[in-house]
Design a protein around this motif. Structure first.
Motif, PDB file in Angstrom:
ATOM      1  N   SER A  28       0.819  -1.212   0.000  1.00 16.75           N
ATOM      2  CA  SER A  28       0.000   0.000   0.000  1.00 16.75           C
ATOM      3  C   SER A  28       0.858   1.271   0.000  1.00 16.75           C
ATOM      4  O   SER A  28       0.333   2.367  -0.011  1.00 16.75           O
ATOM      5  N   ARG A  29       2.190   1.129   0.065  1.00 17.36           N
ATOM      6  CA  ARG A  29       3.201   2.191   0.094  1.00 17.36           C
ATOM      7  C   ARG A  29       3.304   2.871   1.452  1.00 17.36           C
ATOM      8  O   ARG A  29       3.965   3.888   1.599  1.00 17.36           O
ATOM      9  N   ARG A  30       2.665   2.319   2.465  1.00 15.43           N
ATOM     10  CA  ARG A  30       2.790   2.827   3.837  1.00 15.43           C
ATOM     11  C   ARG A  30       4.096   2.289   4.427  1.00 15.43           C
ATOM     12  O   ARG A  30       4.499   1.161   4.152  1.00 15.43           O
ATOM     13  N   LEU A  31       4.759   3.109   5.240  1.00 20.12           N
ATOM     14  CA  LEU A  31       5.981   2.703   5.942  1.00 20.12           C
ATOM     15  C   LEU A  31       5.709   2.672   7.440  1.00 20.12           C
ATOM     16  O   LEU A  31       5.052   3.576   7.975  1.00 20.12           O
ATOM     17  N   LEU A  49       4.389   6.254   8.411  1.00 21.64           N
ATOM     18  CA  LEU A  49       4.284   7.249   7.347  1.00 21.64           C
ATOM     19  C   LEU A  49       3.243   6.755   6.356  1.00 21.64           C
ATOM     20  O   LEU A  49       3.359   5.648   5.825  1.00 21.64           O
ATOM     21  N   PRO A  50       2.214   7.558   6.106  1.00 26.25           N
ATOM     22  CA  PRO A  50       1.176   7.127   5.164  1.00 26.25           C
ATOM     23  C   PRO A  50       1.721   7.071   3.745  1.00 26.25           C
ATOM     24  O   PRO A  50       2.770   7.636   3.435  1.00 26.25           O
ATOM     25  N   ALA A  51       0.973   6.405   2.886  1.00 27.38           N
ATOM     26  CA  ALA A  51       1.351   6.342   1.475  1.00 27.38           C
ATOM     27  C   ALA A  51       1.379   7.746   0.898  1.00 27.38           C
ATOM     28  O   ALA A  51       0.557   8.590   1.266  1.00 27.38           O
ATOM     29  N   PRO A  52       2.322   8.033   0.006  1.00 26.94           N
ATOM     30  CA  PRO A  52       2.374   9.373  -0.593  1.00 26.94           C
ATOM     31  C   PRO A  52       1.158   9.616  -1.479  1.00 26.94           C
ATOM     32  O   PRO A  52       0.544   8.691  -1.995  1.00 26.94           O
ATOM     33  N   ALA A  53       0.843  10.864  -1.638  1.00 24.29           N
ATOM     34  CA  ALA A  53      -0.277  11.243  -2.499  1.00 24.29           C
ATOM     35  C   ALA A  53       0.061  10.903  -3.947  1.00 24.29           C
ATOM     36  O   ALA A  53       1.202  11.023  -4.375  1.00 24.29           O
TER      37      ALA A  53
END
Length: 118
Positions: free
Chosen positions: A80-83, A97-101
């Protein structure tokens, strides 16, 4: 050794999040379904399992990163691109860190502002 599950990333560290079980160090294995298993590199015994959290249950763990020299933290990248970062293998992650826009069309700085405006 075959762990019997699909993994997508593997990282070795001499010590990790304050643990150093033996002379061969630790392995962290990112698994399908989002879990990360921490193994003793000598005998492949599972020392800890890091769960993906409620928002990433269906997201595979696809990347791992740690500092081999200090091993003070483990970062996990999800599909999901979350770290997420763990500093203790016994606790929940201490940083997320949320997924980038996605789909940005323009980005510009606003004078006397610390953050860019979208």
């Amino acid at each position: 050794a075959d762990l019997g599950r699909r993994g997508s990333a593997l990282v070795w560290a001499e010590r990790l999040c304050g643990r150093r079980p033996g002379p061969l160090g630790l392995l962290a294995v990112a698994l399908a379904g989002g879990a990360v298993e921490i193994l003793d590199a000598e005998d492949l015994q599972v020392l800890a399992t890091l769960s993906p959290g409620p928002r990433d249950v269906s997201a595979d763990a696809v990347g791992l990163s740690c500092s081999p020299a200090t091993g003070e933290a483990l970062w996990v990248l999800y599909r999901s691109r979350r770290l997420r970062r763990w500093r203790s293998l016994d606790d929940e992650p201490d940083r997320e860190l949320p997924a980038p826009a996605s789909g940005l069309r323009s980005l510009h700085a606003v004078p006397q502002s610390l953050l860019p405006h979208l």
